[in-house]
Motif scaffolding. Structure first.
Motif, PDB file in Angstrom:
ATOM      1  N   THR A 168       4.469   4.859  12.189  1.00 10.15           N
ATOM      2  CA  THR A 168       4.818   3.290  13.341  1.00 10.15           C
ATOM      3  C   THR A 168       3.983   2.613  12.869  1.00 10.15           C
ATOM      4  N   LEU A 169       2.648   2.632  12.757  1.00  8.92           N
ATOM      5  CA  LEU A 169       1.614   1.741  12.987  1.00  8.92           C
ATOM      6  C   LEU A 169       1.455   0.412  11.799  1.00  8.92           C
ATOM      7  N   PRO A 170       2.182   0.622  11.015  1.00  9.84           N
ATOM      8  CA  PRO A 170       1.828  -0.539   9.470  1.00  9.84           C
ATOM      9  C   PRO A 170       3.006  -1.005  10.463  1.00  9.84           C
TER      10      PRO A 170
ATOM     11  N   VAL B  94       3.770  -0.903   3.806  1.00  7.88           N
ATOM     12  CA  VAL B  94       3.519   0.596   3.968  1.00  7.88           C
ATOM     13  C   VAL B  94       4.143   1.812   3.176  1.00  7.88           C
ATOM     14  N   LEU B  95       3.893   2.505   1.627  1.00  3.32           N
ATOM     15  CA  LEU B  95       4.833   4.081   1.433  1.00  3.32           C
ATOM     16  C   LEU B  95       4.160   4.136   2.041  1.00  3.32           C
TER      17      LEU B  95
ATOM     18  N   LEU C  92       0.984  -1.362  -0.343  1.00  6.40           N
ATOM     19  CA  LEU C  92       0.088   0.283   0.288  1.00  6.40           C
ATOM     20  C   LEU C  92       1.034   1.662  -0.011  1.00  6.40           C
ATOM     21  N   GLY C  93       0.699   2.200  -0.805  1.00  8.16           N
ATOM     22  CA  GLY C  93       1.058   3.254  -1.019  1.00  8.16           C
ATOM     23  C   GLY C  93       0.578   4.636  -0.229  1.00  8.16           C
TER      24      GLY C  93
ATOM     25  N   LEU D 118      -4.030   1.231   9.115  1.00  9.96           N
ATOM     26  CA  LEU D 118      -2.449   1.047   9.347  1.00  9.96           C
ATOM     27  C   LEU D 118      -2.046   0.256  10.221  1.00  9.96           C
ATOM     28  N   LYS D 119      -2.562  -0.416  11.651  1.00 12.38           N
ATOM     29  CA  LYS D 119      -2.604  -0.743  12.272  1.00 12.38           C
ATOM     30  C   LYS D 119      -2.691  -2.415  12.296  1.00 12.38           C
ATOM     31  N   SER D 120      -3.655  -2.791  11.365  1.00 10.71           N
ATOM     32  CA  SER D 120      -3.911  -3.774  11.006  1.00 10.71           C
ATOM     33  C   SER D 120      -3.516  -4.518  10.087  1.00 10.71           C
ATOM     34  N   ILE D 121      -2.981  -4.137   9.074  1.00 11.97           N
ATOM     35  CA  ILE D 121      -2.128  -4.406   7.257  1.00 11.97           C
ATOM     36  C   ILE D 121      -0.503  -5.322   7.973  1.00 11.97           C
ATOM     37  N   ASN D 122      -0.975  -5.898   6.876  1.00 11.78           N
ATOM     38  CA  ASN D 122       0.234  -7.351   7.105  1.00 11.78           C
ATOM     39  C   ASN D 122       1.265  -7.154   5.663  1.00 11.78           C
TER      40      ASN D 122
END
Length: 263
Positions: free
Chosen positions: A225-227, A204-205, A111-112, A197-201
Motif C-alpha cells: 500500500t506504500l506506492p 510498482v509490481l 519498478l518490479g 516505495l512511499k515516494s515513487i511516482n
C-alpha cells in the motif's frame, strides 16, 4: 545478443525492440534466470538482462554492494543510451532495482519486485547470513547451494518437477565462492528502502509466493500500500521462483505490467 563494455567487465544480453525493460537476477543466478521471460517479452519490448559482477560472464568487482551493483546496471543503460526503462528485479535484483530508483528516480517508468522486499534485513536475518557465510567458507559454495537452493521452491514445485531444483543449483555453481560470499554481505548490509516505495511516482509490481521462505508474505504485505500505484499478485503453492514455477502467469503479468507503464 551479448554485449560488454570496460574490457568485458560489464556484460549483458540485449534482445528485442521497443520500449526497454530491464530484468535483474538475484543471488547465485545469472541472466539465464530470465530466459523464458525474455523469449516472451522480446516480441514486444527491448529486454536488457545484466550479468551481475561475480557471475560466470562478469568478473567480481570489489567492494561489492547493492549500490555498486546498481551503478553497474546504470552503466549498461548509459552505454545503451536508455533514458527510461521498466526495471524488474528478482530477490537481490529487487534490492538493486530499489537502489536505482532511489538514486535515479527519473530513470524508471516502472519498478518490479519479483519475490523481493524494500525492507532491510532484520537482526535475525543478518545473523543467519553471517552463519551462512561461515558455512560457505568452511564447506564450500557447492555444499551451501545444495543445502539452500531447494528451499527456494514450493513443495508443490519440487514434487511436480524436481529437475527444476537441479537446474537452479547448476546455475548457482557457476558463481565462485568469493562472489557468493560478497552477495550475502551486500544483502546483509543494505539499508531499508521502504521510503522509496512511499515516494515513487511510477507503478510498482509485487509478485509474492505464499510458500516463499526467502521473502515471506508477511514481510511484503505491509509494503504493497506504500506506492501510489501498485500491481499485486499473490500465488498459492509458489515459493521464491515464480518465473520458473508458474511460467505462463508470470509471463503475462510482466507483459501487462510493462504495457501499463507505457501509458
Amino acid at each position: 545478443m551479448r554485449k560488454s563494455i570496460n574490457n568485458g567487465n560489464v556484460t549483458w544480453l540485449d534482445e528485442g525492440e521497443g520500449a526497454p525493460v530491464v530484468l535483474i537476477h538475484g543471488f547465485s543466478e545469472n541472466a539465464g534466470l530470465w530466459e523464458i521471460q525474455t523469449a516472451w517479452l522480446k516480441a514486444h519490448y527491448r529486454v536488457i538482462i545484466p550479468d551481475l559482477p561475480g557471475t560466470a560472464a562478469a568478473p567480481l568487482s570489489t567492494p561489492l554492494t547493492i549500490e555498486s551493483m546498481a551503478e553497474y546496471v546504470y552503466a549498461i543503460l548509459l552505454a545503451e543510451d536508455i533514458k527510461t526503462a521498466v526495471i524488474i528485479g528478482h530477490s537481490m535484483g529487487g534490492y538493486i532495482a530499489l537502489a536505482l530508483a532511489e538514486k535515479y528516480p527519473q530513470l524508471l517508468k516502472g519498478l518490479g519486485l519479483f519475490h523481493s522486499t524494500a525492507k532491510a534485513d532484520s537482526e535475525e536475518k543478518k545473523e543467519g547470513r553471517r552463519k551462512s557465510i561461515k558455512l560457505m567458507e568452511e564447506y564450500g559454495g557447492e555444499t551451501f547451494l545444495r543445502q539452500t537452493l531447494p528451499n527456494m521452491f514450493s513443495p508443490v514445485a519440487k514434487a511436480s518437477d524436481p529437475d527444476l531444483v537441479n537446474v537452479y543449483i547448476k546455475m548457482g555453481m557457476e558463481c565462485q565462492l568469493p562472489a557468493l560470499v560478497a552477495y550475502y554481505e551486500a544483502m546483509r548490509d543494505r539499508p531499508d528502502r521502504t521510503a522509496v516505495l512511499k515516494s515513487i511516482n511510477v507503478p510498482v509490481l509485487f509478485i509474492i509466493g505464499k510458500d516463499d521462505n526467502a521473502v515471506p508474505l508477511d514481510n511484503v504485505l505491509p509494503q504493497i500500500t506504500l506506492p501510489r500505484i501498485s500491481s499485486i499478485h499473490i500465488f498459492e503453492n509458489v515459493g521464491h521462483m515464480g518465473m520458473w514455477e508458474i511460467v505462463a502467469p508470470s509471463n503475462v503479468i510482466l507483459q501487462d505490467f510493462v504495457t501499463f507503464c507505457q501509458l
